[in-house]
Design an enzyme around this catalytic site. Structure first.
Site, PDB file in Angstrom:
ATOM      1  N   CYS B  86       0.942  -1.193   0.018  1.00 65.14           N
ATOM      2  CA  CYS B  86       0.061   0.110   0.070  1.00 65.14           C
ATOM      3  C   CYS B  86       0.822   1.184   0.061  1.00 65.14           C
ATOM      4  O   CYS B  86       1.552   1.433  -1.107  1.00 65.14           O
ATOM      5  CB  CYS B  86      -1.067  -0.062   1.333  1.00 65.14           C
ATOM      6  N   HIS B 194      -3.510  -5.742   1.184  1.00 73.27           N
ATOM      7  CA  HIS B 194      -2.882  -5.887   2.416  1.00 73.27           C
ATOM      8  C   HIS B 194      -2.710  -7.331   2.820  1.00 73.27           C
ATOM      9  O   HIS B 194      -3.497  -8.043   3.395  1.00 73.27           O
ATOM     10  CB  HIS B 194      -3.593  -5.322   3.605  1.00 73.27           C
ATOM     11  N   GLU B 196      -0.961  -8.720   5.012  1.00 74.45           N
ATOM     12  CA  GLU B 196      -1.127  -8.957   6.440  1.00 74.45           C
ATOM     13  C   GLU B 196      -2.320  -8.781   7.371  1.00 74.45           C
ATOM     14  O   GLU B 196      -2.598  -9.046   8.392  1.00 74.45           O
ATOM     15  CB  GLU B 196       0.013  -7.945   7.082  1.00 74.45           C
TER      16      GLU B 196
END
Lengths: 87, 227
Positions: B86, B194, B196
């Site tokens: 990002c 993302h 994560e």
């Protein structure tokens, strides 16, 4: 001493949704005659070290290329004005 | 294996990354401030999402000049893995470690949702645990995620298999549906989604786990590990 007045704008090929939103808002206000809106950034830099206009221009080009503009999607142009040293 | 998670002022996904690595992948992760100048203790470097320096000037434009970035460039030049997620992706393009740039989303609004992605290259250090052409789900959360590059750069990306992830339904206007690209050498990856935020079923998807496990396995296999 020189004053650089720098405009950074998206290249024509790059979509600018912010400018489009402004144009749509202008239409809502009744300004049917506005057919194009450009929206960019404006910088004023005072350069105290440059001895000549050529030297100032070289420095401003470098500053624009390295930081103020992303040359992938933006272009820039500027004017240089000589200032009195005391200003 | 020890990961460096670089925290810039305004980063906001750094703890999610630390959590994903320590609690899910069971490796070590350390926060490294953007004022640090040395990354020699680490096996991989992660640049997290967020709004570094308030997105002033352009997303990533100020962060690319932080002291840590010289170390990130040396780390990348040595062939070691660098992942930007990002805002981290935006920083990598501004630092010219990756080609192209991220511009405002086509519909000029912030998009936050789970996106279907296609793994278009599973031969990189970051994707070996995926199948090629596999569809995965990762969250996206960005206002400036519209990937742009000129046609010459796009042809280069295609020729060298540098397009790693694409969107199944392009959410933001990205050129060629691009969600993630690597550098020519394949050791620097930038992606808007993302991973994560997709490491446990309770988060809605576990598709992100393979990215981190791929990275760990690749680093060990290639002997790039720094214990």
């Amino acid at each position: 001493m020189y004053l650089a007045k720098i405009h950074v704008n998206y290249k024509r090929s790059i979509l600018n949704p912010e400018a489009q939103a402004v144009q749509t808002a202008l239409l809502r206000l009744g300004y049917q005659d506005v057919t194009s809106v450009q929206l960019g950034k404006y910088f004023e830099l005072k350069l105290t070290g440059s001895q000549s206009k050529e030297q100032a221009a070289k420095e401003v080009d470098e500053i624009c290329d390295r930081l103020l503009a992303n040359v992938n999607m933006e272009s820039y142009h500027y004017q240089l004005e000589e200032l009195a040293v005391a200003e | 294996m020890k990961f460096a998670v670089v925290a810039f002022p305004g980063s906001n996904c750094e703890m999610d990354l630390v959590y994903a690595i320590e609690d899910v992948v069971k490796e070590q992760a350390e926060l490294v401030p953007s004022t640090a100048t040395d990354l020699s203790d680490y096996s991989a470097v992660l640049l997290p999402g967020g709004f570094s320096y308030g997105d002033y000037l352009r997303s990533g434009a100020i962060a690319q000049l932080a002291p840590i970035m010289s170390a990130v460039k040396r780390f990348a030049a040595a062939g070691k893995p660098v992942l930007g997620i990002c805002n981290g992706f935006q920083i990598l393009t501004e630092a010219r470690l990756l080609p192209g740039s991220l511009q405002r989303n086509q519909q000029s609004k912030f998009i936050c949702k789970l996106a279907d992605l296609v793994v278009t290259n599973n031969q990189t250090m970051f994707t070996t645990d995926y199948q090629t052409q596999q569809t995965i789900q990762l969250p996206i959360a960005h206002g400036d995620g519209n990937y742009y590059c000129d046609p010459t750069t796009l042809a280069e990306l295609r020729k060298n298999n540098q397009i790693i992830f694409t969107y199944q339904n392009n959410p933001n206007g990205s050129v060629a549906d691009i969600a993630g690209i690597s550098n020519r050498q394949g050791n620097v990856l930038g992606m808007m989604p993302h991973p994560e935020r997709a490491v446990e079923a309770i988060l809605g998807s576990t598709s992100g786990r393979e990215l981190f496990s791929s990275l760990v396995n690749s680093v060990r296999k290639r002997g790039l590990i720094h214990e």
